[in-house]
Design a protein around this motif. Structure first.
Motif, PDB file in Angstrom:
ATOM      1  N   ALA A  32     -17.567 -20.196  33.542  1.00 25.31           N
ATOM      2  CA  ALA A  32     -16.755 -21.332  33.101  1.00 25.31           C
ATOM      3  C   ALA A  32     -15.543 -21.517  34.007  1.00 25.31           C
ATOM      4  O   ALA A  32     -15.221 -22.645  34.412  1.00 25.31           O
ATOM      5  CB  ALA A  32     -16.318 -21.136  31.649  1.00 25.31           C
ATOM      6  N   GLU A  35     -16.604 -22.759  37.457  1.00 24.29           N
ATOM      7  CA  GLU A  35     -16.921 -24.184  37.436  1.00 24.29           C
ATOM      8  C   GLU A  35     -15.665 -25.045  37.434  1.00 24.29           C
ATOM      9  O   GLU A  35     -15.608 -26.087  38.084  1.00 24.29           O
ATOM     10  CB  GLU A  35     -17.786 -24.507  36.211  1.00 24.29           C
ATOM     11  CG  GLU A  35     -19.212 -24.000  36.314  1.00 24.29           C
ATOM     12  CD  GLU A  35     -20.028 -24.808  37.316  1.00 24.29           C
ATOM     13  OE1 GLU A  35     -20.580 -25.847  36.923  1.00 24.29           O
ATOM     14  OE2 GLU A  35     -20.080 -24.396  38.501  1.00 24.29           O
ATOM     15  N   MET A  71     -23.838 -14.894  33.634  1.00 23.05           N
ATOM     16  CA  MET A  71     -24.231 -16.280  33.429  1.00 23.05           C
ATOM     17  C   MET A  71     -23.779 -17.115  34.627  1.00 23.05           C
ATOM     18  O   MET A  71     -22.703 -16.890  35.175  1.00 23.05           O
ATOM     19  CB  MET A  71     -23.634 -16.828  32.135  1.00 23.05           C
ATOM     20  CG  MET A  71     -24.247 -16.218  30.885  1.00 23.05           C
ATOM     21  SD  MET A  71     -23.520 -16.874  29.369  1.00 23.05           S
ATOM     22  CE  MET A  71     -24.183 -18.517  29.371  1.00 23.05           C
ATOM     23  N   SER A  73     -24.296 -21.303  36.581  1.00 24.82           N
ATOM     24  CA  SER A  73     -24.866 -22.644  36.482  1.00 24.82           C
ATOM     25  C   SER A  73     -25.892 -22.796  37.600  1.00 24.82           C
ATOM     26  O   SER A  73     -25.822 -22.114  38.627  1.00 24.82           O
ATOM     27  CB  SER A  73     -23.786 -23.717  36.617  1.00 24.82           C
ATOM     28  OG  SER A  73     -23.369 -23.834  37.954  1.00 24.82           O
ATOM     29  N   LYS A 288     -15.878 -26.049  28.810  1.00 26.31           N
ATOM     30  CA  LYS A 288     -16.932 -25.370  29.575  1.00 26.31           C
ATOM     31  C   LYS A 288     -17.257 -24.006  28.962  1.00 26.31           C
ATOM     32  O   LYS A 288     -18.416 -23.559  28.982  1.00 26.31           O
ATOM     33  CB  LYS A 288     -16.508 -25.222  31.037  1.00 26.31           C
ATOM     34  CG  LYS A 288     -16.498 -26.539  31.800  1.00 26.31           C
ATOM     35  CD  LYS A 288     -16.175 -26.338  33.262  1.00 26.31           C
ATOM     36  CE  LYS A 288     -16.046 -27.681  33.986  1.00 26.31           C
ATOM     37  NZ  LYS A 288     -17.308 -28.434  33.984  1.00 26.31           N
ATOM     38  N   GLN A 291     -19.580 -24.541  26.173  1.00 28.13           N
ATOM     39  CA  GLN A 291     -20.891 -24.903  26.726  1.00 28.13           C
ATOM     40  C   GLN A 291     -21.682 -23.661  27.146  1.00 28.13           C
ATOM     41  O   GLN A 291     -22.881 -23.552  26.854  1.00 28.13           O
ATOM     42  CB  GLN A 291     -20.686 -25.816  27.937  1.00 28.13           C
ATOM     43  CG  GLN A 291     -21.945 -26.131  28.738  1.00 28.13           C
ATOM     44  CD  GLN A 291     -21.618 -26.820  30.067  1.00 28.13           C
ATOM     45  OE1 GLN A 291     -20.538 -27.407  30.223  1.00 28.13           O
ATOM     46  NE2 GLN A 291     -22.527 -26.732  31.009  1.00 28.13           N
ATOM     47  N   PHE A 292     -21.021 -22.718  27.786  1.00 36.33           N
ATOM     48  CA  PHE A 292     -21.731 -21.549  28.307  1.00 36.33           C
ATOM     49  C   PHE A 292     -21.809 -20.395  27.310  1.00 36.33           C
ATOM     50  O   PHE A 292     -22.826 -19.696  27.257  1.00 36.33           O
ATOM     51  CB  PHE A 292     -21.065 -21.061  29.596  1.00 36.33           C
ATOM     52  CG  PHE A 292     -21.307 -21.938  30.781  1.00 36.33           C
ATOM     53  CD1 PHE A 292     -22.556 -21.962  31.398  1.00 36.33           C
ATOM     54  CD2 PHE A 292     -20.309 -22.754  31.284  1.00 36.33           C
ATOM     55  CE1 PHE A 292     -22.792 -22.771  32.498  1.00 36.33           C
ATOM     56  CE2 PHE A 292     -20.530 -23.565  32.387  1.00 36.33           C
ATOM     57  CZ  PHE A 292     -21.781 -23.580  32.988  1.00 36.33           C
TER      58      PHE A 292
END
Length: 354
Positions: A32, A35, A71, A73, A288, A291-292
């Protein structure tokens, strides 16, 4: 100013063209935050991106898609996960999995001073045994199809530089592609000033890339480190987490294009502009993170981020309290937006001791 500052020696076979990268930090350098920071990277810039420290004894059995530390993207490039390890079998399995995951290089941590790492002969403990540290690099390189780098800490003083140089030459002879030097000793942890002279001396003495780390809080500091030490890149940790637009500011100074979606705009530069941008960054990070990571983990990660980075704000404690009292991320966003509905000036520097 032009793009020739830094990057005297190629990193990732010359793919890297931007002389600033994020540091690997436990609890912070997750997908996150990466990003959010990427949104401020100039559109024509390429740099390396770390992960949090990954334990080579755990990675082989983890689900890398759902483990928070691994994790990522789908669009992320330049990933250089950082591993802790000292045994060939788990290192080999970890490296294989991380390359399949998308790693473009592997970084070995030889700079972590926390007791948990020292107890297992990880991190900075390896700096006490140069031959074994070199062997850890050798076994990692042997099992890797991508470059292997090392992040390390300083010796006690510039007078002991020969000791550091011998150590680094052992890493180089074992196949390390570059090193990152944080010139504070393990005993210093975050206290005191980083000894940039050691970065300068090391870069002069070796024939492969050296990244400098320590006391980089602003784009001015990035320029100063590159000019004063001659290093190939600067690495910034909590300060870059706090002001991701440092990427944008540096890009403007080096002649890069604006970040995607920010064409025709200029990077925040005044204390008040930076204070307002911090508020935007925080809201983006909350969204974000949800989201993750999902609601609960997102709240924990954001609260840690605020405790760590709000020290650059005069009323950072009040912001920390706002986030701590929120019952969910919607309330957190509402509280953050209310907090930043009035101007806040962001400090250029802080003691960095939190």
């Amino acid at each position: 100013m032009n793009r020739k500052l830094g990057l005297h020696r190629p990193i990732l076979d010359g793919k890297v063209n931007f002389p600033l990268c994020l540091a690997p930090m436990v609890g912070l350098t997750h997908v996150a935050l990466r990003e959010v920071i990427r949104e401020y990277l100039p559109s024509d810039a390429f740099t390396i991106w770390p992960t949090e420290m990954l334990n080579s004894r755990r990675v082989p059995d983890e689900n890398l898609e759902t483990t928070p530390e691994t994790m990522r993207s789908e669009s992320e490039t330049g990933l250089v996960p950082q591993i802790l390890g000292n045994e060939e079998e788990p290192i080999a399995k970890t490296v294989k999995r991380l390359i399949e995951w998308g790693a473009e290089a592997i970084d070995i941590n030889m700079g972590c001073p926390v007791q948990k790492a020292l107890k297992h002969n990880y991190g900075v403990a390896l700096m006490g045994d140069p031959s074994y540290a070199a062997e850890v690099v050798r076994m990692t390189v042997k099992n890797s199809t991508v470059p292997v780098s090392v992040k390390l800490r300083a010796v006690g003083s510039t007078k002991e530089f020969d000791e550091l140089l011998t150590f680094v030459q052992g890493l180089r002879n074992s196949g390390a592609a570059w090193v990152c030097l944080h010139p504070r000793t393990a005993a210093q942890k975050r206290r005191g000033s980083a000894d940039w002279e050691q970065i300068k001396q090391l870069h002069k003495a070796v024939d492969f890339p050296v990244i400098g780390n320590g006391d980089v809080q602003t784009s001015d500091d990035v320029i100063a480190m590159l000019e004063e030490t001659g290093c190939d890149m600067a690495m910034a940790g909590r300060a870059l987490a706090a002001r991701p637009w440092m990427m944008w500011q540096l890009g403007e100074r080096l002649g890069f294009s604006a970040p995607a979606g920010k064409e025709g705009l200029r990077a925040p530069s005044t204390p008040e502009e930076e204070g307002a941008e911090y508020g935007k960054v925080l809201v983006s990070l909350i969204k974000k993170s949800v989201q993750f990571f999902g609601e609960d983990k997102a709240m924990r990660k954001v609260r840690f981020y605020v405790r760590t980075t709000s020290v650059w704000l005069p009323f950072g404690n009040a912001l920390t309290s706002v986030c701590a009292k929120a019952q969910n991320t919607d309330q957190m966003i509402e509280g953050v937006e209310k907090f930043f509905s009035v101007p806040h000036e962001m400090s250029a520097r802080t003691e960095l001791r939190q």
